[in-house]
Design a protein around this motif. Structure first.
Motif, short mmCIF file in Angstrom:
data_model
loop_
_atom_site.label_atom_id
_atom_site.label_comp_id
_atom_site.label_asym_id
_atom_site.label_seq_id
_atom_site.Cartn_x
_atom_site.Cartn_y
_atom_site.Cartn_z
N GLU A 54 0.83 -1.21 0.00
CA GLU A 54 0.00 0.00 0.00
C GLU A 54 0.86 1.26 0.00
O GLU A 54 0.57 2.23 -0.69
CB GLU A 54 -0.94 0.03 1.21
N ILE A 55 1.92 1.23 0.78
CA ILE A 55 2.81 2.40 0.87
C ILE A 55 3.62 2.53 -0.42
O ILE A 55 3.88 3.64 -0.88
CB ILE A 55 3.71 2.31 2.11
N GLN A 56 4.00 1.41 -1.02
CA GLN A 56 4.73 1.47 -2.30
C GLN A 56 3.89 2.18 -3.36
O GLN A 56 4.41 3.00 -4.12
CB GLN A 56 5.06 0.05 -2.78
N GLU A 57 2.61 1.87 -3.40
CA GLU A 57 1.73 2.52 -4.38
C GLU A 57 1.66 4.02 -4.17
O GLU A 57 1.73 4.79 -5.12
CB GLU A 57 0.33 1.93 -4.28
N VAL A 58 1.52 4.43 -2.91
CA VAL A 58 1.44 5.86 -2.59
C VAL A 58 2.72 6.58 -3.00
O VAL A 58 2.68 7.65 -3.61
CB VAL A 58 1.15 6.07 -1.08
N VAL A 59 3.86 5.98 -2.70
CA VAL A 59 5.14 6.61 -3.02
C VAL A 59 5.36 6.66 -4.53
O VAL A 59 5.85 7.65 -5.08
CB VAL A 59 6.30 5.87 -2.32
N ARG A 60 4.99 5.61 -5.23
CA ARG A 60 5.20 5.56 -6.69
C ARG A 60 4.30 6.54 -7.44
O ARG A 60 4.59 6.91 -8.58
CB ARG A 60 4.99 4.14 -7.20
N LYS A 61 3.21 6.98 -6.82
CA LYS A 61 2.31 7.96 -7.45
C LYS A 61 2.82 9.38 -7.32
O LYS A 61 2.27 10.29 -7.93
CB LYS A 61 0.91 7.85 -6.85
N LEU A 62 3.85 9.59 -6.54
CA LEU A 62 4.42 10.93 -6.38
C LEU A 62 5.03 11.40 -7.70
O LEU A 62 5.46 10.57 -8.52
CB LEU A 62 5.48 10.92 -5.28
N ASP A 64 7.93 12.80 -8.44
CA ASP A 64 9.32 12.36 -8.58
C ASP A 64 9.59 11.33 -7.48
O ASP A 64 10.14 11.66 -6.43
CB ASP A 64 10.25 13.57 -8.45
N PRO A 65 9.21 10.06 -7.68
CA PRO A 65 9.30 9.07 -6.59
C PRO A 65 10.75 8.78 -6.20
O PRO A 65 11.61 8.57 -7.06
CB PRO A 65 8.63 7.83 -7.17
N PRO A 66 11.02 8.77 -4.92
CA PRO A 66 12.38 8.45 -4.45
C PRO A 66 12.65 6.95 -4.51
O PRO A 66 11.72 6.15 -4.58
CB PRO A 66 12.37 8.94 -3.00
N LYS A 67 13.90 6.58 -4.50
CA LYS A 67 14.29 5.17 -4.49
C LYS A 67 14.34 4.60 -3.07
O LYS A 67 14.20 3.40 -2.87
CB LYS A 67 15.63 4.98 -5.17
N CYS A 68 14.54 5.48 -2.10
CA CYS A 68 14.52 5.05 -0.69
C CYS A 68 13.89 6.15 0.15
O CYS A 68 13.86 7.31 -0.25
CB CYS A 68 15.92 4.72 -0.19
N VAL A 69 13.38 5.77 1.28
CA VAL A 69 12.77 6.70 2.22
C VAL A 69 13.49 6.60 3.55
O VAL A 69 14.13 5.59 3.86
CB VAL A 69 11.25 6.44 2.40
N PHE A 70 13.38 7.65 4.34
CA PHE A 70 14.03 7.69 5.65
C PHE A 70 12.96 7.64 6.73
O PHE A 70 11.87 8.16 6.56
CB PHE A 70 14.88 8.96 5.78
N TYR A 71 13.30 7.02 7.84
CA TYR A 71 12.38 6.95 8.97
C TYR A 71 13.14 7.09 10.27
O TYR A 71 14.35 6.85 10.33
CB TYR A 71 11.59 5.64 8.94
N ASN A 72 12.43 7.49 11.30
CA ASN A 72 12.98 7.64 12.63
C ASN A 72 12.61 6.40 13.43
O ASN A 72 11.44 6.08 13.57
CB ASN A 72 12.42 8.91 13.28
N LYS A 73 13.60 5.69 13.94
CA LYS A 73 13.33 4.45 14.67
C LYS A 73 12.58 4.72 15.97
O LYS A 73 11.82 3.88 16.42
CB LYS A 73 14.65 3.75 15.02
N GLY A 74 12.81 5.85 16.56
CA GLY A 74 12.17 6.15 17.84
C GLY A 74 12.79 5.33 18.95
O GLY A 74 13.71 4.54 18.75
N LEU A 75 12.30 5.52 20.14
CA LEU A 75 12.83 4.77 21.28
C LEU A 75 11.76 3.97 21.95
O LEU A 75 10.68 4.24 22.11
CB LEU A 75 13.47 5.72 22.29
#
Length: 75
Positions: A54-62, A64-75
């Motif tokens: 589901e998230i791949q679809e959302v990102v690919r519809k952008l 200029d879709p990025p090849k990788c995304v960044f996330y915060n691991k949190g604690l």
């Protein structure tokens, strides 16, 4: 604890079992947790192909879709 049990320390001093376990766990939590949080980076990247479909679809519809995304691991 296994070492102390094999040596007979816990048999001679049975009252020390609980305070020693609480003390050792507290010591490890106080020092190991911040150390591990400092060793591993908080921000990480992940390839789009590793995400949920589901998230791949959302990102690919952008536009200029990025090849990788960044996330915060949190604690």
């Amino acid at each position: 604890m296994n070492y102390l049990e094999k040596r007979g320390t816990l048999q001679r001093l049975p009252w020390i079992n609980a305070p020693l376990q609480v003390g050792l766990c507290g010591f490890l939590l106080v020092f190991a947790t911040p150390l591990c949080c400092a060793l591993f980076p908080q921000k990480s990247s992940i390839s789009i192909s590793s995400l949920e479909p589901e998230i791949q679809e959302v990102v690919r519809k952008l536009p200029d879709p990025p090849k990788c995304v960044f996330y915060n691991k949190g604690l």
